[in-house]
Motif scaffolding. Structure first.
Motif, PDB file in Angstrom:
ATOM      1  N   ASN A  89       3.051   2.189  -4.379  1.00 38.60           N
ATOM      2  CA  ASN A  89       3.025   0.727  -4.371  1.00 38.60           C
ATOM      3  C   ASN A  89       3.342   0.238  -2.957  1.00 38.60           C
ATOM      4  OD1 ASN A  89       2.661   1.022  -7.077  1.00 38.60           O
ATOM      5  ND2 ASN A  89       4.421  -0.183  -7.703  1.00 38.60           N
ATOM      6  N   SER A  90       2.390  -0.442  -2.347  1.00 39.72           N
ATOM      7  CA  SER A  90       2.530  -0.808  -0.941  1.00 39.72           C
ATOM      8  C   SER A  90       1.582  -1.952  -0.626  1.00 39.72           C
ATOM      9  CB  SER A  90       2.183   0.390  -0.047  1.00 39.72           C
ATOM     10  OG  SER A  90       0.842   0.820  -0.282  1.00 39.72           O
ATOM     11  N   TRP A  91       1.833  -2.602   0.507  1.00 40.83           N
ATOM     12  CA  TRP A  91       0.911  -3.666   0.910  1.00 40.83           C
ATOM     13  C   TRP A  91      -0.457  -3.098   1.243  1.00 40.83           C
ATOM     14  CZ3 TRP A  91      -1.537  -3.758   5.585  1.00 40.83           C
ATOM     15  CH2 TRP A  91      -0.987  -3.004   6.633  1.00 40.83           C
ATOM     16  N   GLU A  92      -0.510  -1.846   1.728  1.00 38.85           N
ATOM     17  CA  GLU A  92      -1.803  -1.251   2.046  1.00 38.85           C
ATOM     18  C   GLU A  92      -2.676  -1.103   0.801  1.00 38.85           C
ATOM     19  OE1 GLU A  92       1.003   0.724   5.157  1.00 38.85           O
ATOM     20  OE2 GLU A  92       1.126   0.035   3.079  1.00 38.85           O
ATOM     21  N   LEU A  93      -2.081  -0.650  -0.307  1.00 39.51           N
ATOM     22  CA  LEU A  93      -2.856  -0.516  -1.547  1.00 39.51           C
ATOM     23  C   LEU A  93      -3.293  -1.897  -2.039  1.00 39.51           C
ATOM     24  CD1 LEU A  93      -1.900   1.751  -4.574  1.00 39.51           C
ATOM     25  CD2 LEU A  93      -2.981  -0.454  -4.875  1.00 39.51           C
ATOM     26  N   PHE A  94      -2.385  -2.830  -2.039  1.00 43.26           N
ATOM     27  CA  PHE A  94      -2.662  -4.193  -2.495  1.00 43.26           C
ATOM     28  C   PHE A  94      -3.835  -4.790  -1.720  1.00 43.26           C
ATOM     29  CE2 PHE A  94      -1.895  -8.627  -3.380  1.00 43.26           C
ATOM     30  CZ  PHE A  94      -1.113  -8.674  -4.530  1.00 43.26           C
ATOM     31  N   LEU A  95      -3.763  -4.704  -0.384  1.00 41.59           N
ATOM     32  CA  LEU A  95      -4.816  -5.289   0.461  1.00 41.59           C
ATOM     33  C   LEU A  95      -6.105  -4.498   0.397  1.00 41.59           C
ATOM     34  CD1 LEU A  95      -4.645  -7.843   2.292  1.00 41.59           C
ATOM     35  CD2 LEU A  95      -2.403  -6.990   1.611  1.00 41.59           C
ATOM     36  N   LEU A  96      -5.998  -3.196   0.167  1.00 45.22           N
ATOM     37  CA  LEU A  96      -7.199  -2.374   0.107  1.00 45.22           C
ATOM     38  C   LEU A  96      -8.102  -2.815  -1.043  1.00 45.22           C
ATOM     39  CD1 LEU A  96      -8.742   0.061   1.271  1.00 45.22           C
ATOM     40  CD2 LEU A  96      -7.451   1.510  -0.323  1.00 45.22           C
ATOM     41  N   TYR A  97      -7.498  -3.135  -2.199  1.00 43.11           N
ATOM     42  CA  TYR A  97      -8.328  -3.601  -3.304  1.00 43.11           C
ATOM     43  C   TYR A  97      -9.000  -4.935  -2.966  1.00 43.11           C
ATOM     44  CZ  TYR A  97      -9.925  -5.561  -7.656  1.00 43.11           C
ATOM     45  OH  TYR A  97     -10.720  -6.138  -8.613  1.00 43.11           O
ATOM     46  N   VAL A 268       6.024  -8.869  -6.047  1.00 41.51           N
ATOM     47  CA  VAL A 268       7.028  -8.079  -5.333  1.00 41.51           C
ATOM     48  C   VAL A 268       6.820  -6.626  -5.727  1.00 41.51           C
ATOM     49  CG1 VAL A 268       9.480  -7.653  -4.955  1.00 41.51           C
ATOM     50  CG2 VAL A 268       8.670  -9.993  -5.310  1.00 41.51           C
ATOM     51  N   LEU A 269       6.611  -5.754  -4.743  1.00 42.62           N
ATOM     52  CA  LEU A 269       6.341  -4.338  -5.006  1.00 42.62           C
ATOM     53  C   LEU A 269       7.534  -3.484  -4.608  1.00 42.62           C
ATOM     54  CD1 LEU A 269       2.720  -4.060  -3.539  1.00 42.62           C
ATOM     55  CD2 LEU A 269       3.423  -4.819  -5.828  1.00 42.62           C
ATOM     56  N   GLN A 270       7.778  -2.437  -5.403  1.00 38.00           N
ATOM     57  CA  GLN A 270       8.795  -1.439  -5.092  1.00 38.00           C
ATOM     58  C   GLN A 270       8.137  -0.074  -5.214  1.00 38.00           C
ATOM     59  OE1 GLN A 270      12.562  -1.958  -7.092  1.00 38.00           O
ATOM     60  NE2 GLN A 270      13.126   0.198  -6.875  1.00 38.00           N
ATOM     61  N   ASP A 271       8.193   0.727  -4.146  1.00 39.82           N
ATOM     62  CA  ASP A 271       7.403   1.970  -4.143  1.00 39.82           C
ATOM     63  C   ASP A 271       8.074   3.150  -4.824  1.00 39.82           C
ATOM     64  OD1 ASP A 271       9.342   2.322  -2.189  1.00 39.82           O
ATOM     65  OD2 ASP A 271       7.976   3.174  -0.708  1.00 39.82           O
ATOM     66  N   ILE A 272       9.388   3.180  -4.875  1.00 38.66           N
ATOM     67  CA  ILE A 272      10.125   4.256  -5.545  1.00 38.66           C
ATOM     68  C   ILE A 272      11.103   3.628  -6.521  1.00 38.66           C
ATOM     69  CG2 ILE A 272      11.767   6.157  -5.235  1.00 38.66           C
ATOM     70  CD1 ILE A 272      10.597   6.597  -2.464  1.00 38.66           C
ATOM     71  N   TRP A 273      11.086   4.109  -7.753  1.00 36.21           N
ATOM     72  CA  TRP A 273      11.973   3.520  -8.745  1.00 36.21           C
ATOM     73  C   TRP A 273      13.410   3.976  -8.510  1.00 36.21           C
ATOM     74  CZ3 TRP A 273      12.885  -0.373 -11.578  1.00 36.21           C
ATOM     75  CH2 TRP A 273      13.887  -0.334 -12.548  1.00 36.21           C
ATOM     76  N   GLN A 274      14.253   3.053  -8.190  1.00 32.88           N
ATOM     77  CA  GLN A 274      15.690   3.237  -8.122  1.00 32.88           C
ATOM     78  C   GLN A 274      16.300   2.001  -8.761  1.00 32.88           C
ATOM     79  OE1 GLN A 274      16.722   3.746  -3.996  1.00 32.88           O
ATOM     80  NE2 GLN A 274      15.766   5.770  -3.843  1.00 32.88           N
ATOM     81  N   ALA A 275      17.011   2.195  -9.856  1.00 35.96           N
ATOM     82  CA  ALA A 275      17.533   1.041 -10.590  1.00 35.96           C
ATOM     83  C   ALA A 275      18.446   0.160  -9.740  1.00 35.96           C
ATOM     84  CB  ALA A 275      18.247   1.516 -11.854  1.00 35.96           C
ATOM     85  N   PRO A 276      19.371   0.727  -8.936  1.00 31.58           N
ATOM     86  CA  PRO A 276      20.205  -0.154  -8.108  1.00 31.58           C
ATOM     87  C   PRO A 276      19.369  -1.000  -7.149  1.00 31.58           C
ATOM     88  CG  PRO A 276      21.158   2.036  -8.224  1.00 31.58           C
ATOM     89  CD  PRO A 276      19.792   2.141  -8.826  1.00 31.58           C
ATOM     90  N   LYS A 277      18.322  -0.409  -6.570  1.00 31.72           N
ATOM     91  CA  LYS A 277      17.467  -1.168  -5.660  1.00 31.72           C
ATOM     92  C   LYS A 277      16.680  -2.226  -6.428  1.00 31.72           C
ATOM     93  CE  LYS A 277      15.734  -2.136  -1.653  1.00 31.72           C
ATOM     94  NZ  LYS A 277      16.588  -2.688  -0.576  1.00 31.72           N
ATOM     95  N   ALA A 278      16.203  -1.871  -7.612  1.00 36.93           N
ATOM     96  CA  ALA A 278      15.449  -2.838  -8.413  1.00 36.93           C
ATOM     97  C   ALA A 278      16.317  -4.046  -8.748  1.00 36.93           C
ATOM     98  CB  ALA A 278      14.932  -2.184  -9.687  1.00 36.93           C
ATOM     99  N   ALA A 279      17.548  -3.805  -9.152  1.00 40.52           N
ATOM    100  CA  ALA A 279      18.452  -4.914  -9.464  1.00 40.52           C
ATOM    101  C   ALA A 279      18.694  -5.776  -8.229  1.00 40.52           C
ATOM    102  CB  ALA A 279      19.768  -4.378 -10.012  1.00 40.52           C
TER     103      ALA A 279
END
Length: 557
Positions: A89-97, A268-279
């Motif tokens: 999950n990244s801006w590059e993937l988002f913009l590529l589509y 809002v994109l987060q590339d690696i799931w980490q619950a503390p970061k998500a919160a």
């Protein structure tokens, strides 16, 4: 590439007449957003490993989409060419589509867990011309893997590296130079804009045939689903949508990439799931909605409970991929303060059934929701007759969002002349029209929302010298939903393999680590029919009994 999306034409008139297919694409949605709210923040992308954040307004999204589109054209990419990427999950993937959509190219996002074995088939089958990967992600060298594959796949003309520093980097070839200002840029951008029925997305899904199937979607099929989904959940321009589920899955792609633009909301994109970061991200960005599988909900709930730091803006958490345990729903709603929504869907049609925000909480525990507008479901017995409420049968779907077909495999489309698609799942429906998925007639295990292609893994294990017979079945897991157990009958001439032996063997064949069984059971003989077919229901019963015995033993000790 010639796309054989034969399922689109046969239902077009009905879908247009019903107001479900509007012949709009993501280009139209982005253009509208730029016209109405150009300075509104549209995208915020967090990269956990790098520790950086990238933000785009709608005006900036449009400029970058045009830039990358012209860059793709400079590389010879155009209408109906397949552009694959294995980006997190990244801006590059988002913009590529968005860029692919500008010039009519077809986006094929691939899960970052795939390795050479899966990629070799997918890239070749899709006749992929361009493959975009990260240089490194989670300490794995994607650049080396991709360039190794390039030498084997003759149609694959180029590999581009996001985060690279050479002449083949994403920045050097696509996002760095101001391609959109070139004299021919507007001609490039206006020549091959796709229509609503053009194929815009290709996603591979695991099936029971031993090879993944390429699911073809048009803008009409995708957007018709997104509009109904957003309306059911009361989502709109004021929402901020967090997507930590991979955008190489339909969940992330449709509802984390496309939906925010269609709603003129914020992603809002987060590339690696980490619950503390998500919160932390939910609090910092005032996130109001997210969608993910049960483990994500469990992790986030535990994090907020243990930290004591609330997430007051989070209004709704949609959970799909596996049933949500009742205690978790109650705990999550109390801890997060968010409505928990249950849903069921497939790559072939996006979300099919959802509970409603107005529903009692028990609906999310005991059902997978009711059909969205534009969707019908029916449940039939083995003689193709409808079953009464509460009785299990085969689940069929007829939807405005049903896919265009399987690439190069029209014989597998499983759709009849009336537009009913055989989901391959077993379900029951209650008197109010809510369904519950009871099992799968197809042989797939869903681990943490990720389908494990059981037939393919079994076929590989049959080649192991110590294995005479193998059957892989799933078993319940509180966090992942399911895990895979391999039942093995050893060859007489060999010692029984260990779980480590099996894991090392599959990883040596470049199989994704998520597909490797996590439990091993040794049998003297497989339960079979008189014709020799393994009776998997008996294998599952054996596993169920062993798990009960283990649980009883643990309680006694």
């Amino acid at each position: 590439m010639q796309f054989d999306a034969v399922l689109l034409k046969q239902r077009r008139d009905a879908m247009v007449a019903g107001g479900f297919w509007l012949d709009r694409t993501i280009n139209d949605a982005l253009d509208d957003a730029v016209r109405l709210c150009p300075e509104k923040l549209a995208l915020t992308a967090y990269r956990i490993e790098r520790g950086d954040v990238r933000r785009f307004t709608y005006a900036e999204l449009s400029v970058m989409a045009d830039r990358i589109a012209v860059g793709l054209s400079r590389l010879g990419i155009g209408h109906n060419d397949v552009v694959a990427c294995q980006l997190p999950n990244s801006w590059e993937l988002f913009l590529l589509y968005l860029a692919c959509s500008r010039i009519g190219a077809v986006m094929n996002p691939l899960m970052h867990i795939f390795r050479e074995r899966e990629l070799r088939f997918m890239l070749d089958y899709a006749e992929t011309r361009l493959f975009i990967v990260p240089k490194l992600f989670r300490k794995f060298d994607y650049e080396a893997m991709a360039k190794g594959l390039q030498t084997e796949i003759h149609r694959l003309e180029r590999v581009i590296v996001a985060g690279g520093d050479g002449e083949d980097s994403f920045e050097a070839l696509l996002s760095g130079a101001e391609w959109e200002k070139a004299p021919d840029a507007q001609a490039i951008l206006s020549t091959h804009r796709p229509g609503g029925d053009d194929i815009t997305q290709l996603l591979f899904t695991s099936g029971t045939t031993g090879q993944p199937k390429g699911v073809m979607h048009s803008a009409n099929t995708l957007i018709s689903n997104i509009q109904a989904y957003a309306a059911r959940l009361h989502l709109g321009a004021n929402d901020t949508i967090l997507m930590a589920s991979p955008m190489a899955h339909q969940t992330g792609f449709m509802y984390g990439l496309m939906m925010p633009i269609i709603l003129q909301a914020r992603a809002v994109l987060q590339d690696i799931w980490q619950a503390p970061k998500a919160a932390e991200v939910i609090r910092a960005e005032s996130v109001s909605f997210t969608m993910a599988s049960t483990p994500f909900l469990m992790d986030l709930t535990h994090e907020v409970e243990e930290s004591g730091k609330p997430v007051p803006t989070l209004r709704c958490f949609l959970c799909a991929g596996a049933p949500i345990p009742g205690p978790l729903v109650a705990q999550a709603q109390e801890t997060l303060g968010a409505k928990i929504i249950s849903a069921w869907g497939m790559t072939e049609n996006g979300a099919v059934t959802l509970t409603m925000p107005e529903d009692d909480d028990e609906r999310a525990v005991n059902t997978d929701g009711k059909p969205l507008p534009g969707v019908k479901v029916k449940i039939l017995d083995d003689t193709d007759q409808p079953v009464p409420p509460g009785v299990e049968g085969r689940l069929f779907v007829r939807s405005c969002s049903n896919f265009g077909g399987y690439l190069k495999s029209a014989h597998l489309n499983a759709m009849d002349e009336e537009g009913w698609f055989d989901s391959g799942d077993i379900a029951r429906m209650d008197e109010r029209g809510y369904i519950r998925i009871a099992g799968r007639s197809k042989d797939v295990i869903i681990r943490g929302g990720e389908n494990i292609p059981v037939v393919e893994i079994e076929a590989l294990l049959y080649q192991h010298p110590a294995i005479a017979s193998v059957a892989i079945v799933g078993y319940d897991d509180a966090r992942m939903g399911e895990r895979a157990c391999a039942f093995v009958v050893p060859h007489e001439a060999h010692a029984p393999p260990t779980l480590r032996d099996i894991a090392d063997y599959l990883r040596g064949l470049q199989v994704a680590i998520q597909y490797v069984p996590e439990r091993l059971e040794i049998l003297e003989a497989m339960p079979t029919t008189p014709s020799g077919k393994i009776q998997k229901f008996k294998v599952r019963n054996i596993l169920r009994q062993r798990l009960v015995e283990e649980s009883a033993k643990a309680e006694r000790s």
